[in-house]
Design a protein around this motif. Sequence first.
Motif, PDB file in Angstrom:
ATOM      1  N   GLY A  69       4.017   2.729  -1.273  1.00  0.00           N
ATOM      2  CA  GLY A  69       4.936   1.605  -1.417  1.00  0.00           C
ATOM      3  C   GLY A  69       4.231   0.468  -2.130  1.00  0.00           C
ATOM      4  N   ILE A  70       4.621   0.202  -3.371  1.00  0.00           N
ATOM      5  CA  ILE A  70       3.954  -0.817  -4.189  1.00  0.00           C
ATOM      6  C   ILE A  70       4.813  -2.076  -4.208  1.00  0.00           C
ATOM      7  N   ARG A  71       4.231  -3.188  -3.751  1.00  0.00           N
ATOM      8  CA  ARG A  71       4.951  -4.449  -3.662  1.00  0.00           C
ATOM      9  C   ARG A  71       4.205  -5.531  -4.450  1.00  0.00           C
ATOM     10  N   PRO A  72       4.530  -5.725  -5.733  1.00  0.00           N
ATOM     11  CA  PRO A  72       3.870  -6.787  -6.516  1.00  0.00           C
ATOM     12  C   PRO A  72       4.365  -8.163  -6.069  1.00  0.00           C
TER      13      PRO A  72
ATOM     14  N   ALA B 192      -6.037  -1.276  -8.907  1.00  0.00           N
ATOM     15  CA  ALA B 192      -7.010  -2.349  -9.115  1.00  0.00           C
ATOM     16  C   ALA B 192      -7.708  -2.195 -10.460  1.00  0.00           C
ATOM     17  N   ARG B 193      -7.950  -0.961 -10.873  1.00  0.00           N
ATOM     18  CA  ARG B 193      -8.600  -0.728 -12.163  1.00  0.00           C
ATOM     19  C   ARG B 193      -7.729  -1.176 -13.333  1.00  0.00           C
ATOM     20  N   LYS B 194      -6.422  -1.114 -13.159  1.00  0.00           N
ATOM     21  CA  LYS B 194      -5.495  -1.446 -14.242  1.00  0.00           C
ATOM     22  C   LYS B 194      -5.213  -2.939 -14.339  1.00  0.00           C
ATOM     23  N   ARG B 195      -5.503  -3.694 -13.285  1.00  0.00           N
ATOM     24  CA  ARG B 195      -5.159  -5.105 -13.251  1.00  0.00           C
ATOM     25  C   ARG B 195      -6.277  -5.965 -13.845  1.00  0.00           C
ATOM     26  N   ASN B 196      -5.870  -7.068 -14.448  1.00  0.00           N
ATOM     27  CA  ASN B 196      -6.843  -7.980 -15.069  1.00  0.00           C
ATOM     28  C   ASN B 196      -7.240  -9.079 -14.093  1.00  0.00           C
ATOM     29  N   LYS B 197      -7.696  -8.665 -12.937  1.00  0.00           N
ATOM     30  CA  LYS B 197      -8.078  -9.650 -11.921  1.00  0.00           C
ATOM     31  C   LYS B 197      -9.463  -9.343 -11.381  1.00  0.00           C
ATOM     32  N   ALA B 198      -9.657  -9.601 -10.097  1.00  0.00           N
ATOM     33  CA  ALA B 198     -10.990  -9.506  -9.505  1.00  0.00           C
ATOM     34  C   ALA B 198     -11.464  -8.071  -9.322  1.00  0.00           C
TER      35      ALA B 198
ATOM     36  N   PHE C   5      -6.679 -12.529  -2.889  1.00  0.00           N
ATOM     37  CA  PHE C   5      -6.334 -11.110  -2.853  1.00  0.00           C
ATOM     38  C   PHE C   5      -6.024 -10.579  -4.253  1.00  0.00           C
ATOM     39  N   ASP C   6      -6.346  -9.318  -4.455  1.00  0.00           N
ATOM     40  CA  ASP C   6      -6.025  -8.606  -5.697  1.00  0.00           C
ATOM     41  C   ASP C   6      -5.098  -7.446  -5.366  1.00  0.00           C
ATOM     42  N   VAL C   7      -5.632  -6.392  -4.745  1.00  0.00           N
ATOM     43  CA  VAL C   7      -4.816  -5.281  -4.250  1.00  0.00           C
ATOM     44  C   VAL C   7      -5.107  -5.123  -2.764  1.00  0.00           C
ATOM     45  N   MET C   8      -4.056  -5.017  -1.980  1.00  0.00           N
ATOM     46  CA  MET C   8      -4.177  -4.797  -0.542  1.00  0.00           C
ATOM     47  C   MET C   8      -3.588  -3.424  -0.231  1.00  0.00           C
ATOM     48  N   VAL C   9      -4.204  -2.696   0.701  1.00  0.00           N
ATOM     49  CA  VAL C   9      -3.652  -1.411   1.123  1.00  0.00           C
ATOM     50  C   VAL C   9      -3.618  -1.374   2.643  1.00  0.00           C
ATOM     51  N   THR C  10      -2.532  -0.832   3.186  1.00  0.00           N
ATOM     52  CA  THR C  10      -2.373  -0.902   4.627  1.00  0.00           C
ATOM     53  C   THR C  10      -1.430   0.166   5.152  1.00  0.00           C
ATOM     54  N   GLU C  11      -1.335   0.232   6.450  1.00  0.00           N
ATOM     55  CA  GLU C  11      -0.468   1.157   7.176  1.00  0.00           C
ATOM     56  C   GLU C  11       0.996   0.743   7.022  1.00  0.00           C
ATOM     57  N   ASN C  12       1.898   1.658   7.339  1.00  0.00           N
ATOM     58  CA  ASN C  12       3.330   1.501   7.103  1.00  0.00           C
ATOM     59  C   ASN C  12       3.930   0.250   7.756  1.00  0.00           C
ATOM     60  N   MET C  13       3.765   0.101   9.052  1.00  0.00           N
ATOM     61  CA  MET C  13       4.367  -1.037   9.743  1.00  0.00           C
ATOM     62  C   MET C  13       3.708  -2.347   9.343  1.00  0.00           C
ATOM     63  N   PHE C  14       2.371  -2.367   9.233  1.00  0.00           N
ATOM     64  CA  PHE C  14       1.693  -3.580   8.774  1.00  0.00           C
ATOM     65  C   PHE C  14       2.215  -3.988   7.396  1.00  0.00           C
TER      66      PHE C  14
ATOM     67  N   LYS D  36       2.065 -21.409 -11.628  1.00  0.00           N
ATOM     68  CA  LYS D  36       2.456 -20.126 -12.201  1.00  0.00           C
ATOM     69  C   LYS D  36       1.269 -19.159 -12.279  1.00  0.00           C
ATOM     70  N   ASP D  37       1.464 -17.967 -11.755  1.00  0.00           N
ATOM     71  CA  ASP D  37       0.501 -16.856 -11.790  1.00  0.00           C
ATOM     72  C   ASP D  37      -0.747 -17.075 -10.951  1.00  0.00           C
ATOM     73  N   GLU D  38      -0.822 -18.169 -10.212  1.00  0.00           N
ATOM     74  CA  GLU D  38      -1.991 -18.391  -9.359  1.00  0.00           C
ATOM     75  C   GLU D  38      -1.870 -17.625  -8.039  1.00  0.00           C
ATOM     76  N   ILE D  39      -0.676 -17.166  -7.715  1.00  0.00           N
ATOM     77  CA  ILE D  39      -0.489 -16.175  -6.658  1.00  0.00           C
ATOM     78  C   ILE D  39      -0.043 -14.901  -7.362  1.00  0.00           C
ATOM     79  N   ASP D  40      -0.881 -13.891  -7.328  1.00  0.00           N
ATOM     80  CA  ASP D  40      -0.619 -12.672  -8.092  1.00  0.00           C
ATOM     81  C   ASP D  40      -1.435 -11.533  -7.477  1.00  0.00           C
ATOM     82  N   PHE D  41      -0.810 -10.791  -6.575  1.00  0.00           N
ATOM     83  CA  PHE D  41      -1.495  -9.657  -5.961  1.00  0.00           C
ATOM     84  C   PHE D  41      -0.489  -8.537  -5.708  1.00  0.00           C
TER      85      PHE D  41
END
Length: 364
Positions: free
Chosen positions: A105-108, A176-182, A235-244, A124-129
């Motif tokens: 489930g990807i949520r930009p 994370a590899r595809k994004r131009n962030k941290a 934050f850049d990319v976060m990964v977590t369990e379903n309910m979280f 603008k764009d200062e929150i982007d994860f």
Amino acid sequence: MIKTFKIVVLGGDGIGPEVTDQAVRLLREMEPYLSGVKFDLAEHRVGVGEYQRSGNALPESTFEACRTSDAVLLGAMGLPNVRYPNGKEIAPQLDLRERLQLFGGIRPIRLYHESDTPLKGYGKDEIDFVLVRESTEGLFYGRDVVADLDADEAINELRISRVGAERVCRLAFDLARKRNKAKKVSLIDKANVLSSMVYFRHIFDQVAKDYPDITPEHVYVDAASLFMVRKPDAFDVMVTENMFGDILSDLAAGLVGGMGMAPSADIGEDAAVFQPSHGSAPDIAGQGIANPIAMILSAAMMLEWLDHTETHRAAVALETAVSEVLSDPSHRTPDMGGKMSTTQLTDAVSSSLQKILDSQQLNA
């Protein structure tokens, strides 16, 4: 040689069909600008309305169409006052995730204008994860268990499998590899309490070794909810369990203007469903004021997923059009304090999109 993409369109319930229609409109407007690409858009009935009509919220013929399609565009589903006999809400989108094994489930989350966030000091764009939610197991694994309401207790099972954890962690690192962030992936868990989360963390750490260019970190879910409000730009990319992920994705949407600004994708190895993160909002259904942005951005994610040179170009054009329109804070529907109707906001995106596509054509 023309490549035709088979796309199943599921309108859903409440405002679902209203916003889905806007995304379909923009896809049809883009199609003449794309070289060698066509969209075969097939609409199917699904959700509460179909359940009331036929007794099945996800008919087998509709599921088969989804299974054999290149992608599914899905409107919001469910109505809180219509439930199954066991008391659970009708949610065929969960059936699609499980039956098609849409594990990711990807949520930009992206801020388009400073006026859209309740937080101070972010532009603008200062929150982007991106929040990546495992979507086939976790605490949702026991969702089909029916509670005995006369019993002394009710129990749900939280399941973390090696296969499930590994594939969603790899998805997060690849993003994370595809994004131009941290280039950082944050595992959001509760490993200080739950043994299943200790196991999830172990799998995450094993996967991280294959990505030496990406920084891994661990954050407890309660701390993560605090940090998302205090310092979301960390934050850049976060990964977590379903309910979280279910809970944190709503908090994340609130940082950038609400659920109407939150697109999503549920992807598997060879299937994907794209839908706004918001619900069916029956209180405003039929009024023509629903925010179409989350649905439009979900369509842009779908174009990226289709992985053709021309659909990639269309995805960038659509995302750019949305960004240009939202740079004007008056371009907002009532959920964001504005006065535009659903159609008016889509009109603005359409106008910007056509200029972008015309410019691309002239410069080709």
